[in-house]
Design an enzyme around this catalytic site. Structure first.
Site, PDB file in Angstrom:
ATOM      1  N   HIS A 185      22.463  70.193   3.921  1.00 47.53           N
ATOM      2  CA  HIS A 185      22.801  70.581   2.670  1.00 47.53           C
ATOM      3  C   HIS A 185      22.272  70.085   1.575  1.00 47.53           C
ATOM      4  CE1 HIS A 185      25.259  67.283   4.011  1.00 47.53           C
ATOM      5  NE2 HIS A 185      25.177  66.909   2.508  1.00 47.53           N
TER       6      HIS A 185
ATOM      7  N   HIS B 257      17.834  67.132  -3.326  1.00 46.34           N
ATOM      8  CA  HIS B 257      16.932  67.021  -1.990  1.00 46.34           C
ATOM      9  C   HIS B 257      17.907  67.252  -1.005  1.00 46.34           C
ATOM     10  CE1 HIS B 257      19.888  63.433  -2.663  1.00 46.34           C
ATOM     11  NE2 HIS B 257      19.877  63.492  -1.407  1.00 46.34           N
TER      12      HIS B 257
HETATM   13  P1  2AM Z   1      22.383  62.621   0.868  1.00 49.72           P
HETATM   14  O1  2AM Z   1      22.458  64.100   0.549  1.00 49.72           O
HETATM   15  O2  2AM Z   1      21.446  62.110  -0.037  1.00 49.72           O
HETATM   16  O3  2AM Z   1      22.260  62.474   2.348  1.00 49.72           O
HETATM   17  C1  2AM Z   1      27.866  63.561   3.144  1.00 49.72           C
HETATM   18  O4  2AM Z   1      27.701  62.057   3.578  1.00 49.72           O
HETATM   19  C2  2AM Z   1      27.004  63.721   2.165  1.00 49.72           C
HETATM   20  O5  2AM Z   1      27.141  62.641   0.941  1.00 49.72           O
HETATM   21  C3  2AM Z   1      25.519  63.177   2.491  1.00 49.72           C
HETATM   22  O6  2AM Z   1      24.614  64.534   2.201  1.00 49.72           O
HETATM   23  C4  2AM Z   1      25.169  62.221   1.560  1.00 49.72           C
HETATM   24  O7  2AM Z   1      23.820  62.365   0.709  1.00 49.72           O
HETATM   25  C5  2AM Z   1      26.361  62.002   0.539  1.00 49.72           C
HETATM   26  N1  2AM Z   1      26.373  60.349   0.579  1.00 49.72           N
HETATM   27  C6  2AM Z   1      26.875  59.826   1.199  1.00 49.72           C
HETATM   28  N2  2AM Z   1      27.326  58.489   1.062  1.00 49.72           N
HETATM   29  C7  2AM Z   1      26.791  58.417  -0.271  1.00 49.72           C
HETATM   30  C8  2AM Z   1      26.806  57.497  -1.299  1.00 49.72           C
HETATM   31  N3  2AM Z   1      27.358  56.334  -1.092  1.00 49.72           N
HETATM   32  N4  2AM Z   1      26.337  57.912  -2.567  1.00 49.72           N
HETATM   33  C9  2AM Z   1      25.704  59.060  -2.749  1.00 49.72           C
HETATM   34  N5  2AM Z   1      25.896  60.069  -1.891  1.00 49.72           N
HETATM   35  C10 2AM Z   1      26.182  59.737  -0.665  1.00 49.72           C
END
Ligand code: 2AM
Length: 202
Positions: free
Chosen positions: A45, A132
């Site tokens: 996503h 991304h």
């Molecule tokens: P990502 O898209 O960069 O992988 C569910 O876990 C979503 O939340 C993931 O898509 C992830 O980002 C994002 N996510 C998880 N932990 C995070 C954090 N500490 N800071 C920002 N985004 C986070």
């Protein structure tokens, strides 16, 4: 830690053909020998904001915030293209597919969602400033040689274009294996109100 807290994030769900193309790319990368925790295609996503621990009672306010952020927005188109790593090539921990197309509209959407969530105590994350689609996360860092090979081989990857006209607040359930993402509420661009989502993968 309060067990009742939800782990939530706001994202643009991807249509099935886009997830299929990204799943295909991911399978080819895995067969190329790159080790990591690969995101199942149905979970891929476009994250706009990560809220983290969320009181269930806050969901209604989040629903209003994302409705406000999308109320006067027009749909736009994006195309998955190219590859990148976070936080950078020296310590690559997250492997992602980038985006082309109406990136100004995406940046405006991300900013609007981030701003609408500030009053709810959500700190904007710099990593969402770069649109991304995460394919894999390394336990520590990716092994440099297979990563270089993958980045080189697939750097011109282009996926199917998709239309962005709504966003969804998801709940992420962690456990053994991949996370489960469940849609909680959604907001459609240009709509005055919001709707409870009836499904849709992130
Ligand atoms: P990502 O898209 O960069 O992988 C569910 O876990 C979503 O939340 C993931 O898509 C992830 O980002 C994002 N996510 C998880 N932990 C995070 C954090 N500490 N800071 C920002 N985004 C986070």
């Amino acid at each position: 830690m309060n067990d009742a807290l939800l782990r939530t994030f706001v994202a643009v769900p991807l249509p099935a053909p886009v997830r299929a193309a990204l799943g295909d790319l991911s399978a080819r990368m895995q067969s190329g020998g790159l080790r990591g925790r690969w995101v199942p295609p149905e979970n891929i996503h476009l994250t706009l904001a990560f809220l983290g621990a969320t009181e269930p009672a806050a969901v209604d306010r989040i629903k209003e915030a994302i409705a406000e952020a999308t109320a006067r927005r027009h749909p736009f188109d994006l195309t998955p293209a190219g590859l990148g790593v976070f936080p950078g090539r020296r310590r690559p921990r997250v492997l992602w597919v980038g985006l082309q197309g109406e990136l100004e509209a995406l940046a405006a959407l991300t900013t609007a969602v981030g701003r609408a969530l500030v009053p709810l105590g959500v700190a904007p994350s710099r990593r969402n400033a770069v649109g991304h689609l995460t394919l894999a996360r390394a336990r520590e860092t990716f092994d440099p040689d297979p990563l270089d090979a993958v980045l080189q081989r697939h750097r011109e990857f282009i996926g199917p274009s998709f239309h962005v006209d709504h966003i969804v607040l998801y709940r992420s359930e962690l456990g053994a294996g991949p996370a489960r993402y469940r849609p909680l509420v959604g907001a459609t661009f240009g709509a005055a109100g919001v709707s409870a989502t009836t499904g849709g993968e992130p």
